[in-house]
Write a protein that holds these residues in place. Structure first.
Motif, PDB file in Angstrom:
ATOM      1  N   GLY A 601      -2.969 -11.566  -7.454  1.00  0.00           N
ATOM      2  CA  GLY A 601      -3.215 -11.845  -6.040  1.00  0.00           C
ATOM      3  C   GLY A 601      -2.050 -11.422  -5.169  1.00  0.00           C
ATOM      4  O   GLY A 601      -2.243 -10.831  -4.092  1.00  0.00           O
ATOM      5  N   ASP A 602      -0.833 -11.696  -5.636  1.00  0.00           N
ATOM      6  CA  ASP A 602       0.352 -11.317  -4.871  1.00  0.00           C
ATOM      7  C   ASP A 602       0.470  -9.800  -4.775  1.00  0.00           C
ATOM      8  O   ASP A 602       0.766  -9.254  -3.702  1.00  0.00           O
ATOM      9  CB  ASP A 602       1.594 -11.912  -5.544  1.00  0.00           C
ATOM     10  CG  ASP A 602       2.876 -11.451  -4.878  1.00  0.00           C
ATOM     11  OD1 ASP A 602       3.070 -11.749  -3.688  1.00  0.00           O
ATOM     12  OD2 ASP A 602       3.673 -10.753  -5.548  1.00  0.00           O
ATOM     13  N   VAL A 603       0.246  -9.113  -5.900  1.00  0.00           N
ATOM     14  CA  VAL A 603       0.308  -7.646  -5.895  1.00  0.00           C
ATOM     15  C   VAL A 603      -0.751  -7.077  -4.967  1.00  0.00           C
ATOM     16  O   VAL A 603      -0.497  -6.147  -4.187  1.00  0.00           O
ATOM     17  CB  VAL A 603       0.144  -7.099  -7.328  1.00  0.00           C
ATOM     18  CG1 VAL A 603      -0.044  -5.587  -7.308  1.00  0.00           C
ATOM     19  CG2 VAL A 603       1.336  -7.474  -8.186  1.00  0.00           C
ATOM     20  N   ARG A 604      -1.942  -7.639  -5.025  1.00  0.00           N
ATOM     21  CA  ARG A 604      -3.029  -7.163  -4.160  1.00  0.00           C
ATOM     22  C   ARG A 604      -2.660  -7.334  -2.687  1.00  0.00           C
ATOM     23  O   ARG A 604      -2.933  -6.465  -1.850  1.00  0.00           O
ATOM     24  CB  ARG A 604      -4.308  -7.935  -4.503  1.00  0.00           C
ATOM     25  CG  ARG A 604      -5.584  -7.229  -4.108  1.00  0.00           C
ATOM     26  CD  ARG A 604      -6.807  -7.982  -4.598  1.00  0.00           C
ATOM     27  NE  ARG A 604      -6.993  -7.863  -6.029  1.00  0.00           N
ATOM     28  CZ  ARG A 604      -6.896  -8.861  -6.887  1.00  0.00           C
ATOM     29  NH1 ARG A 604      -6.609 -10.082  -6.459  1.00  0.00           N
ATOM     30  NH2 ARG A 604      -7.082  -8.663  -8.173  1.00  0.00           N
ATOM     31  N   GLY A 605      -2.022  -8.453  -2.385  1.00  0.00           N
ATOM     32  CA  GLY A 605      -1.622  -8.703  -1.003  1.00  0.00           C
ATOM     33  C   GLY A 605      -0.544  -7.736  -0.536  1.00  0.00           C
ATOM     34  O   GLY A 605      -0.589  -7.242   0.603  1.00  0.00           O
ATOM     35  N   ARG A 606       0.421  -7.454  -1.397  1.00  0.00           N
ATOM     36  CA  ARG A 606       1.482  -6.511  -1.022  1.00  0.00           C
ATOM     37  C   ARG A 606       0.923  -5.120  -0.766  1.00  0.00           C
ATOM     38  O   ARG A 606       1.299  -4.439   0.199  1.00  0.00           O
ATOM     39  CB  ARG A 606       2.529  -6.434  -2.121  1.00  0.00           C
ATOM     40  CG  ARG A 606       3.331  -7.703  -2.351  1.00  0.00           C
ATOM     41  CD  ARG A 606       4.546  -7.358  -3.216  1.00  0.00           C
ATOM     42  NE  ARG A 606       4.977  -8.484  -4.039  1.00  0.00           N
ATOM     43  CZ  ARG A 606       6.006  -8.433  -4.873  1.00  0.00           C
ATOM     44  NH1 ARG A 606       6.691  -7.308  -5.003  1.00  0.00           N
ATOM     45  NH2 ARG A 606       6.361  -9.484  -5.588  1.00  0.00           N
ATOM     46  N   LEU A 607       0.020  -4.685  -1.642  1.00  0.00           N
ATOM     47  CA  LEU A 607      -0.497  -3.324  -1.521  1.00  0.00           C
ATOM     48  C   LEU A 607      -1.468  -3.169  -0.361  1.00  0.00           C
ATOM     49  O   LEU A 607      -1.645  -2.066   0.166  1.00  0.00           O
ATOM     50  CB  LEU A 607      -1.183  -2.910  -2.835  1.00  0.00           C
ATOM     51  CG  LEU A 607      -0.289  -2.912  -4.084  1.00  0.00           C
ATOM     52  CD1 LEU A 607      -1.061  -2.403  -5.293  1.00  0.00           C
ATOM     53  CD2 LEU A 607       0.966  -2.072  -3.876  1.00  0.00           C
ATOM     54  N   ALA A 608      -2.082  -4.277   0.053  1.00  0.00           N
ATOM     55  CA  ALA A 608      -3.021  -4.204   1.174  1.00  0.00           C
ATOM     56  C   ALA A 608      -2.321  -3.827   2.476  1.00  0.00           C
ATOM     57  O   ALA A 608      -2.953  -3.341   3.417  1.00  0.00           O
ATOM     58  CB  ALA A 608      -3.745  -5.537   1.335  1.00  0.00           C
ATOM     59  N   GLU A 609      -1.016  -4.056   2.538  1.00  0.00           N
ATOM     60  CA  GLU A 609      -0.259  -3.770   3.761  1.00  0.00           C
ATOM     61  C   GLU A 609       0.232  -2.330   3.834  1.00  0.00           C
ATOM     62  O   GLU A 609       0.846  -1.941   4.820  1.00  0.00           O
ATOM     63  CB  GLU A 609       0.950  -4.717   3.838  1.00  0.00           C
ATOM     64  CG  GLU A 609       0.571  -6.198   3.840  1.00  0.00           C
ATOM     65  CD  GLU A 609       1.800  -7.094   3.765  1.00  0.00           C
ATOM     66  OE1 GLU A 609       2.921  -6.522   3.655  1.00  0.00           O
ATOM     67  OE2 GLU A 609       1.651  -8.324   3.819  1.00  0.00           O
ATOM     68  N   LEU A 610      -0.016  -1.551   2.785  1.00  0.00           N
ATOM     69  CA  LEU A 610       0.568  -0.204   2.712  1.00  0.00           C
ATOM     70  C   LEU A 610      -0.281   0.878   3.355  1.00  0.00           C
ATOM     71  O   LEU A 610       0.138   2.035   3.448  1.00  0.00           O
ATOM     72  CB  LEU A 610       0.837   0.172   1.242  1.00  0.00           C
ATOM     73  CG  LEU A 610       1.778  -0.755   0.477  1.00  0.00           C
ATOM     74  CD1 LEU A 610       1.964  -0.248  -0.953  1.00  0.00           C
ATOM     75  CD2 LEU A 610       3.134  -0.852   1.167  1.00  0.00           C
ATOM     76  N   ASN A 611      -1.518   0.553   3.722  1.00  0.00           N
ATOM     77  CA  ASN A 611      -2.411   1.530   4.357  1.00  0.00           C
ATOM     78  C   ASN A 611      -2.624   2.758   3.475  1.00  0.00           C
ATOM     79  O   ASN A 611      -2.441   3.910   3.890  1.00  0.00           O
ATOM     80  CB  ASN A 611      -1.849   1.953   5.719  1.00  0.00           C
ATOM     81  CG  ASN A 611      -2.857   2.740   6.547  1.00  0.00           C
ATOM     82  OD1 ASN A 611      -4.066   2.543   6.408  1.00  0.00           O
ATOM     83  ND2 ASN A 611      -2.376   3.626   7.402  1.00  0.00           N
TER      84      ASN A 611
END
Length: 859
Positions: A601-611
């Motif tokens: 979940g944390d990894v998914r959240g970080r990568l969601a911000e990368l566009n």
């Protein structure tokens, strides 16, 4: 005859001994191998990147970049030639592949210009020995005074080819400067360069070094106008604005005139500034460069000069005094590694064109070690199960066959080692699979021996006849699988080629050991033990001729197979298949938490911000591992690399990157095409071989039953949503080879019975043939499933999906050989007597004619 002359016996064991001798170094430690004398074989098999870690990078020369450069060069040449000839012109422009200019003046001036510019269209010498000419620029004059110069396709191809050759040399120097062991840098195709660096600890550093063109220039800074004013307005004529590598970047107004370029460098080294102890890069010019640099610094004392790398200002120091020694240093915000890397780039030289990374496959050393352990363990367990099964099934004959299988395994490893073939993880799977399929040759032979013995022949005669009559069947069956392996090699890439090589070598060593070593061992056993009966084993509980009415189920089997095939075809077009990055492009990244458990979940959240588009994060393994899939980037191949860099920057503090695969849109479309062609080509090749060896009915029947298997395999991926990638193509082609192998064994018995029972109805004949080969089909399928199951359970995550598909394919292939391939011969109106020789047909025709004459006489 089961007799071997002393010379043949010595030859057989000499070959086996050589195989063992060359295979043994693979089991030595590195220190022990290094301590051996040079005359002793001590070469180990070359491990693929997936086993020892490293990077596989496919670079492509930017064709458009070369076109733009050539277009600019032609435009500058026209300008210089007309200026030197004092010819007036206007409208000098370049678009697409064409440069045009309008000559001012009368006809005499136009003729003068035409003659002066004639040098642009002169052909250049090309070819290895300068035997051919290439016209790079074509001239046309749409209207008087309007000259048009167009770059030709042949000229562009020549420039691309030359750029690739030069780039291979530059890339080779750069990679070798990194201190890696046994890197591979070679040209691939018309415009690509393959780079493989095994055991590389820092793949990102390799990409950074390969991704830079490294065009170094020394140019003066124009200080007549503030840089910000030049940005807001127009910079002075003959200048442009460039930015530094600082953060934030600093703008400079740079004169276009190049004082000295990187071509004049003869050496560069990383060092330290004696005053500040900061890392710097020292350089040394050749004589021409030293002279030009000295003159420029002598004439511009007090001014700034810029050191520019790929249109970025590294440093812009002030000239305090003339620099006449031809040496200097580049200072900036360097770390020790970045200073070393810049020195490497400058020593290696600049690339003639930009290189784009179109494919990347990187495996970390820890994952490689895990793959070796998993693959070796799985192969060992599979071998043990196969040997144990042969011993239980055939008793002493199984024990002798196991000795042959062990020699087969040693010879496979030896051939791989001597040829320098790369052993990959799918290659280890190929060894285990070949070991399971190698049993097939022995089973075919031993089942023939059982049949001969059941007909009342002695054990010696039975063994002799068994080997002789099984030879053609074994050769036909293995040759069809070899066809699949060869096509897989030519159509595949990377690890899949390793699988194909291993499979092909295994087929050849299998045929050799089955008909030489195993046969020799049995001959020795016969002479010493003088047995009177076939050795006891579980196989005796299997009836030789179960007399099953298999054809009774043909209509039901056709209906089920037809319905299943139709449903799968509909689903294939209705549902979106889970294509892997090999076929749709994108990135696949495997990471492992440095401490504790991975947090998806944390990894998914970080990568969601990368566009970077759609990102999937999936848990697998023991909880510390995550698999990240990033969709293909719409902006092209360079954007794929940018996406991976963003992911690495976001996660590298908490996670180790164990595997990275990046496939750009250029390569993915090619892989999809080559994969489809591979499957079709293999089926056509096998159709032609079986048609040649048998009759057209057998060839078409084998291909239709194999097509049924391919459809079923595709259905597996569609229904279960398994990722469909290059390994899936390999699984399909291997199953095609296995299924054809099975089908050929059955068809061979059908052909034999057609000659033997000329009056038997075709349905009864097919029932008999299938019943006679059923025990062989069952035993071979069982041992192959043993090997595949072990690889699926213990071979590691990397090949688990591959093995699952293989398991399903073997079951489907066995089913189709019995319930599809056999009954198809009825539909094609196969008839007894079609394999009679010309003499037999002539005798039968003469008998029929005599019978007819007798009837006439009687009448």
């Amino acid at each position: 005859m089961l007799y071997f002359s002393p010379w043949k016996s010595v030859t057989i064991w000499l070959v086996v001994a050589i195989g063992v001798l060359f295979a043994l170094p693979n089991f030595y430690t590195d220190s022990f191998r290094d301590s051996l004398p040079n005359w002793v074989p001590k070469q180990a098999a070359t491990l693929g990147l997936d086993l020892q870690g490293g990077s596989h990078i496919l670079l492509q020369v930017d064709r458009q970049d070369l076109i733009n450069e050539r277009l600019e060069s032609v435009r500058n040449d026209i300008r210089a030639i007309l200026r030197d000839a004092r010819i007036g012109y206007t409208g000098l422009t370049g678009t697409d592949r064409t440069v045009q200019v309008r000559i001012r003046g009368a006809e005499e001036e136009i003729t003068k210009a035409r003659n002066a510019l004639a040098t642009l269209t002169q052909p250049v010498t090309s070819g290895v020995f300068g035997t051919s000419n290439v016209t790079e620029v074509e001239f046309s004059e749409p209207e008087p005074g309007l000259f048009r110069y167009t770059l030709t396709d042949a000229g562009i191809d020549y420039r691309v080819s030359s750029a690739v050759d030069q780039s291979v040399e530059v890339v080779n120097r750069r990679v070798n400067e990194l201190g890696t062991t046994e890197p591979i840098v070679q040209r691939q195709g018309a415009d690509r360069i393959l780079v493989q660096v095994p055991g590389l600890q820092d793949p990102q550093r390799l990409k950074d070094i390969l991704g830079q063109t490294a065009r170094l220039t020394f140019q003066m800074v124009d200080q007549s106008m503030p840089a910000q004013e030049a940005i807001n307005g127009r910079p002075p004529a003959g200048t442009s604005v460039m930015f530094s590598t600082d953060d934030p970047p600093v703008p400079y107004v740079i004169e276009s005139r190049v004082i000295v370029s990187g071509e004049n460098l003869v050496d560069s080294q990383a060092s330290f500034d004696q005053r500040t102890s900061e890392p710097v890069v020292t350089f040394r010019f050749d004589n021409q460069g030293a002279l030009r640099f000295g003159q420029a610094t002598q004439q511009n004392v007090g001014r700034l000069f810029a050191i520019i790398l790929d249109n970025q200002v590294i440093s812009a120091p002030q000239i305090r005094e003339p620099i006449l020694g031809g040496t200097g240093q580049i200072s900036g915000n360097f770390t020790v590694q970045s200073a070393n890397d810049l020195a490497v780039l400058l020593r290696a030289g600049a690339l003639p064109a930009d290189l784009t990374i179109v494919e990347e496959r990187t495996v970390g050393p820890s994952l490689g070690a895990d793959s070796i352990n998993a693959g070796t363990f799985a192969t060992g367990v599979a071998a043990f199960l196969v040997f144990a099964f042969m011993l239980l099934a055939y008793g002493k004959l199984g024990l002798l066959a196991s000795v042959g299988l062990a020699a087969n395994l040693a010879m496979m490893i030896a051939v791989l080692t001597v040829l320098g073939a790369t052993l990959t993880l799918p290659g280890i799977a190929g060894i285990a699979l070949t070991l399971g399929m190698a049993v097939d040759s022995n089973v075919i032979i031993f089942e023939r021996v059982r049949e001969e013995r059941a007909q009342g022949r002695s054990i010696v005669q039975s063994l002799d006849q068994g080997f002789q009559r099984a030879l053609a069947t074994v050769v036909d069956a293995n040759l069809t699988t070899l066809i699949a392996a060869v096509i897989l090699f030519y159509m595949g890439t990377g690890p899949i080629r390793g699988f194909a090589v291993t499979l092909a070598i295994g087929i050849l060593t299998t045929v050799f050991t089955a008909f030489t070593l195993t046969r020799w061992l049995i001959a020795v056993w016969l002479r010493r033990s003088r047995p009177t009966e076939f050795p006891a084993g579980l196989v005796h509980y299997l009836p030789l001729n179960p007399n099953l009415d298999i054809m009774r189920w043909r209509n039901i089997a056709f209906a089920l197979s037809g319905a299943a095939s139709a449903i799968i075809v509909v689903l294939f077009f209705a549902w979106n298949m889970n294509y892997g990055i090999d076929f749709r492009g994108g990135s696949l990244i495997e990471i492992q938490a440095k401490q504790g458990m991975a947090d998806a979940g944390d990894v998914r959240g970080r990568l969601a911000e990368l566009n970077i588009g759609d990102v999937q994060v999936q848990e697998f393994g023991e909880g510390r591992d995550l698999m990240i899939r990033v969709e293909g980037q719409a902006s092209g191949d360079n954007a794929e690399q940018s996406a991976v860099t963003k992911v690495r920057d976001a996660l590298s503090s908490d996670y180790d990157f164990r595997r990275v695969e990046v496939v750009g849109p250029t390569v993915s479309s090619e892989l999809a095409t080559s994969g489809a062609i591979g499957v079709i080509a293999s089926m056509i090749a096998m159709l032609l071989y079986i048609w040649f060896r048998f009759e057209w009915q057998f060839g078409v029947g084998a291909i239709l039953s194999t097509l049924h298997d391919v459809i079923m395999m595709v259905g597996l991926y569609v229904i279960f949503g398994l990722e469909f990638n290059l390994a899936s193509i390999a699984a399909i082609l291997t199953v095609v080879g296995y299924s054809i192998n099975d089908t050929v064994v059955i068809y061979d018995r059908v052909r034999e019975n057609l000659r033997k029972y000329k009056k038997m109805p075709i349905i009864d004949l097919l029932n008999l043939s299938l019943s006679q080969t059923l025990s062989r089909t069952f035993l071979t399928g069982l041992t192959t499933l043993f090997a595949l199951t072990v690889l699926y359970l213990y071979g590691g995550e990397v090949i688990s999906n591959f093995m699952f598909a293989m398991l399903f394919g073997v079951i489907v292939g066995t089913y189709s050989s019995i319930f599809v391939a056999g009954p198809l011969l009825i539909l094609f109106k196969l008839r007894p007597g079609m394999f009679d020789s010309a003499d037999e047909k002539a005798k039968e025709a003469a008998a029929q004619k005599a019978a007819a004459n007798a009837q006439v006489t009687k009448a």
